[in-house]
Design a protein around this motif. Structure first.
Motif, short mmCIF file in Angstrom:
data_model
loop_
_atom_site.label_atom_id
_atom_site.label_comp_id
_atom_site.label_asym_id
_atom_site.label_seq_id
_atom_site.Cartn_x
_atom_site.Cartn_y
_atom_site.Cartn_z
N SER A 65 82.63 -53.71 -72.95
CA SER A 65 83.57 -54.80 -72.70
C SER A 65 83.41 -55.91 -73.72
O SER A 65 84.39 -56.47 -74.20
CB SER A 65 83.37 -55.38 -71.30
N ASP A 75 90.42 -52.04 -70.81
CA ASP A 75 89.02 -52.08 -70.38
C ASP A 75 88.90 -51.49 -68.99
O ASP A 75 89.13 -52.16 -68.00
CB ASP A 75 88.52 -53.53 -70.41
N GLU A 76 88.53 -50.26 -68.92
CA GLU A 76 88.43 -49.53 -67.65
C GLU A 76 89.67 -49.75 -66.79
O GLU A 76 89.56 -50.22 -65.66
CB GLU A 76 87.18 -49.99 -66.88
MG LIG Z 1 82.71 -53.60 -68.69
#
Ligand SMILES: [Mg+2]
Ligand SMILES: Nc1ncnc2c1ncn2[C@@H]1O[C@H](COP(=O)(O)OP(=O)(O)O)[C@@H](O)[C@H]1O
Lengths: 277, 355, 310
Positions: free
Chosen positions: A47, A178-179
């Motif tokens: 991240s 991000d995910e």
């Molecule tokens: Mg993360």
């Protein structure tokens, strides 16, 4: 393929009371209009890598790099105003959980329109129309209704589609996801992924897809970076994944259950201190 | 939408409206019991604690036949629960008895003095919110900076200083020494007889009637007490604003707003503060209520002819009817403000909004 | 204890910070030490603590510290002397009494009011809240409704009305303030009780056959203590201000008692020319309630890091 994004020796440091935490330690890669996956366990710096590219690193942290350039623009020396102009317009980011990443007191439509109005001179009617089109593009069946709903009134899958709409409405060239599906029910994960897949392909965007799910990344991306403790331990084409050399990558692969295979003993992810060097 | 979808929707809507009705009912029960509690406590104070309530109401100089008549009227020969019933009936119809001090019905007195208090407390809250909210936002955004420390100290002193004392010092400095403001009171004697207020809010009345010199004079009278009250609500409001803003600024939707390329100003004021506004409304309402109460101490110092001064004057003359009437009125306003802030909260937060 | 595996003798600090305490006492002392370290890192909180220790000291040794009598003044030769006069550091009031001596003796009244209110209101709130939270059901509903009703009242005005009915005086002021200040404690105690009630260790205690009273007093109440202490400390400042306000209105301590609020009231007449008579007691009130606020803030941060927003 001309490089959309060049990252060379990116480092992100957090000064804390107990010393400096290096979240990202010398990450380098280039990205064209392709799909790059970043995998690694939780806390490996995925991240923070994405946020450093966005310019969203927390204020007290330090970001350094030999080179961090987007489409020829040197991001680290760019004035804040320019970076803001890039964000949302040319580089966008999708966050993990729509429950928290959408403003709870603003209607979904307004949040989409806000992105548009920030970056383009559009009238109200025009902005509304484009937001509705965007909602339709993320396969929301009744865009006019969803436009006026508040985030808490829609399901997680619907919320994440709204998030995608909000981030893509201004037509960015690079998307950092991000995910994007980690917080969703398994059943809607695939739906959201296929929407994302289609939009990225149609619009010819570059994509950085951050995930801890190696199999997902390998089926979705062209190339995969494997991160461990703030470093890239292996870079590999998705199709070559089964031939991964690094033991950490193999460990990640072995964590994935294969139907029909014997699961005993359960493999445990091996971590050797020398990988982090 | 398919047929079954429509059916399901209307079913859900019905359930929702049933829920809304239940909420309203619960709301009413809360209001009713709170009000009943207020009456019970004042009844207890006025009729149960004093050895002879008549004496408490009339003072000890009343002639015998008046005492007897009052005893009868108050129903003191009846059992306690009947007395309470009568008391509630009277209070609900706005009958708090007669003031010994002014010989008027208490309600008449209160109607006369209350606008002065409302005007003062309102201006004070406006000042407190207009300065306190930005200060709190500043402190949160520049957390740990000198600005944050200063805001913190301003707040701490506000929490710790006796209001009547600060009022005395303020009078000493701004009236006696600097002559920036007018002497205690609400309006100059010169205007007292030429100015005929309509609403009882002098600033509004003077503005309405375009009496600029009166407006100026009224302003010079109200500004010091209002600023003082404003300081107290500022202390509270800025502190709470800071803590709410810190909480909001940590949320993920702030990251998302930055990812959209919004300016910091827009993120702070349109996103974070808009979310912080939801609990802030309650805080501001509470501080308004607090100022109404604080007026009891401030009004004495500034000779401000409002409810606070009325209550303290009555206290010093053992005028129990007036004290209790004033208490009930302030208590009622408290209940009303609580309700209002609850409603505002609901309209500000879509998550609690009944659709 | 004697079977400690370490051969090297521990320093006192290591003993306190050991992550394997060998007795309850050691664990408790260790926890207290950690709290103290968090607390003492906050300079303002330490200032607050020092102010209050100073207050206690002054109150305890008022007779020795005060240079003059607090009630009998020198009417003939020392009326309304300004601060810094010979022998009267903070000046004198209209009856020739030394203001400093009155402030020193007044600290006893302030301390007494605060302690008495805390002793009355905190246990009441604690018991109401703990019982409501533990019992649940209609007991909870009724107790909390009563609490909320009291919370919705104007505290100061209600205290005024109480004193008006009870008659002026410092004891009645204490009672009136206590009556109006217990509800927040009940709310806190209830909230804490609810989180404790459903925990496994309470279930274990219940399985062992402990009576509800024992559970509430031995297990639930101690868990409420730290948040209650923080809240009470923070409220002390408000209590002092209310008591001073009552004194100012002539409803608290009666003359010639050197109560600070009443001193401000009596100095009010001279504010224009002899400003110090009303100013000095106000400064005393400000310092002491600031002390409580600083201490309360520090305690909250040290005992309950969640709340501090750090
Ligand atoms: Mg993360
Ligand atoms: N605000 C912060 N302060 C200190 N360290 C941080 C902060 N944010 C992140 N980190 C550190 O950065 C590391 C990488 O975090 P992150 O990039 O979020 O990991 P992930 O791969 O799970 O996305 C974490 O191990 C964490 O210790």
């Amino acid at each position: 393929m001309s490089a959309l994004l060049t990252v060379e020796d990116l480092r992100v440091r957090f000064p804390t009371r107990t010393g400096v935490v290096e979240a990202v330690r010398g990450v380098s890669f280039t990205l064209g209009r392709e799909r790059l996956g970043i995998v690694g366990e939780s806390g490996s710096g995925k991240s923070q890598t994405g946020r450093a590219v966005m310019g969203l690193t927390p204020a007290h942290a330090q970001v350094t790099a030999k080179r961090l350039a987007f489409d020829g623009i040197d991001l680290l020396s760019a004035p804040p105003k320019l970076r803001r102009d890039l964000r949302g317009k040319r580089i966008a980011m999708i966050l993990q959980d729509p429950k928290y990443s959408l403003n709870p007191v603003m209607s979904i439509g307004k949040q989409i329109v806000e992105t548009l109005q920030r970056h383009e001179k559009v009238g109200r009617a025009e902005a509304r129309k484009r937001a509705l089109d965007m909602l339709a593009a993320v396969q929301i069946r009744d865009p006019a209704r969803v436009f006026d709903l508040y985030p808490h009134e829609v399901s997680g899958g619907m919320g994440q589609r709204a998030m995608i709409a909000m981030m893509l409405v201004a037509g960015p060239e690079l998307l950092i996801a991000d995910e994007p599906t980690s917080a969703l029910d398994v059943t809607v994960q695939l739906e959201v992924l296929s929407i994302l897949d289609k939009l990225v392909a149609e619009r010819g965007m570059g994509l950085i897809f951050v995930s801890h799910d190696l199999r997902l990344v390998s089926s979705f991306c062209d190339r995969v970076l494997v991160m461990y403790a703030g470093r890239i331990v292996e870079e590999i084409a998705a199709s070559e994944l089964s031939n991964a050399k690094h033991p950490y990558t193999q460990g990640l692969l072995n964590c994935m259950p294969v139907i029909g295979a014997d699961r005993h003993p359960l493999p445990v992810l091996d971590r050797k201190p020398e990988w982090a060097l | 939408m398919s047929m079954s979808d429509t059916v399901r929707m209307s079913g859900r809507r019905r359930a929702r409206s049933r829920k809304a009705i239940a909420a309203v009912l619960q709301f009413l029960v809360v209001v009713a019991t709170t009000y009943l509690g207020l009456l019970a406590v004042t009844f207890f104070i006025g009729r149960v604690i004093p050895i002879d309530p008549v004496l408490a109401v009339l003072g000890d100089r009343a002639p015998q036949h008046v005492v007897e008549r009052t005893r009868e009227a108050m129903g003191l020969n009846l059992p306690l629960y009947q007395q309470f019933f009568i008391y509630c009936q009277q209070a609900l119809s706005g009958d708090f008895g007669t003031s010994v001090l002014t010989t008027n019905p208490v309600m008449t007195d209160i109607r006369r003095v209350f606008p002065a208090t409302i005007e003062l407390a309102t201006l004070g809250t406006v000042i407190g919110a207009l300065i306190g909210v930005p200060l709190g936002v500043l402190a949160a955004v520049k957390r740990g900076s000198i600005a944050d420390q200063i805001v913190r100290v301003i707040g701490l002193v506000g929490y710790s200083v006796p209001i009547f004392w600060l009022a005395l010092l303020a009078l000493l400095v701004f009236y006696a020494r600097l002559r920036w403001v007018a002497y205690p009171g609400r309006i100059d004697i010169v205007y007292e007889y030429t100015f005929s207020p309509i609403t009882g809010f002098y600033l509004v009345d003077a503005l309405w009637q375009r009496q600029w010199d009166v407006f100026r004079d009224v302003f010079r009278h109200i500004i010091l007490p209002a600023s003082l009250l404003g300081y107290f609500s500022l202390a509270y409001i800025s502190r709470m604003t800071r803590s709410f803003m810190l909480n909001e600024l940590q949320q993920e939707y702030i990251v998302a707003a930055r990812a959209k390329g919004l300016s910091e100003a827009r993120i702070i004021w349109a996103h974070a503060l808009r979310n912080a506004a939801v609990p802030l409304v309650t805080v501001i309402a509470l501080s308004y209520a607090g100022l109404l109460e604080g007026s009891v101490l401030t009004e004495t110092v500034f000779a401000w002819p409002g409810l606070g001064l009325y209550i303290t004057n009555s206290l010093q003359n053992a005028d129990m009817n007036a004290v209790l009437g004033g208490t009930i009125i302030i208590g009622s306003v408290f209940i009303g403000i609580n309700l209002l802030s609850d409603l505002l909260y609901r309209t500000l937060d879509p998550r609690t909004r009944a659709r | 204890m004697s079977l400690a595996t370490e051969t090297r003798p521990l320093t006192r600090r290591e003993w306190l910070l050991s992550d394997r305490p060998q007795s309850r006492l050691q664990a408790r002392l260790g926890r207290a030490y950690m709290t103290w370290r968090r607390f003492s890192a906050n300079r303002l909180a330490v200032v607050g603590l020092l102010i209050l220790l100073g207050l206690c000291f002054v109150a305890a040794f008022a007779d020795l510290l005060a240079p003059h009598s607090p009630v009998i003044g020198n009417l003939a030769g020392a009326r309304l002397l300004p601060p810094g006069s010979e022998g009267y550091l903070l000046g004198t009031d209209d009856q020739g009494r030394d203001i400093l001596s009155r402030l020193i003796h007044g600290s006893r009244l302030t301390l007494a009011v605060v302690v008495l209110v805390a002793i009355i209101a905190a246990p009441v709130g604690l018991i109401v809240g703990a019982v409501a939270g533990y019992a649940g059901g209609w007991i909870d509903a009724i107790l909390m409704r009563v609490t909320d009703i009291f919370l919705a009242f104007p505290k100061l005005v209600l205290a005024l009305a109480f004193v008006a009915a009870l008659g002026p005086g410092i004891e009645n002021a204490v009672i009136a303030i206590a009556i109006t200040s217990w509800p927040p404690y009940a709310r806190i105690a209830r909230a804490e009780t609810l989180t404790v009630r459903n925990s496994d260790y309470i279930a274990a205690v219940r399985l062992m056959g402990a009576s509800p009273a024992r559970i509430v007093f031995r297990h639930v109440v101690p868990m409420c203590m730290s948040s209650l202490i923080v809240r009470v400390t923070l409220d002390m400042a408000g209590i002092i201000l209310t008591a001073a306000g009552l004194g100012f209105l002539g409803l608290g301590a009666q003359p010639p008692l050197p109560e600070w609020g009443a001193m401000i009231a009596s100095g009010r007449r001279f504010i224009l020319d002899q400003w110090w008579v009303a100013t000095m007691p106000g400064i005393a009130i400000l310092i002491v309630s600031l002390g409580f606020n600083l201490l309360g803030d520090g305690l909250r941060d040290a005992l309950d890091p969640r709340e501090s927003g750090q």
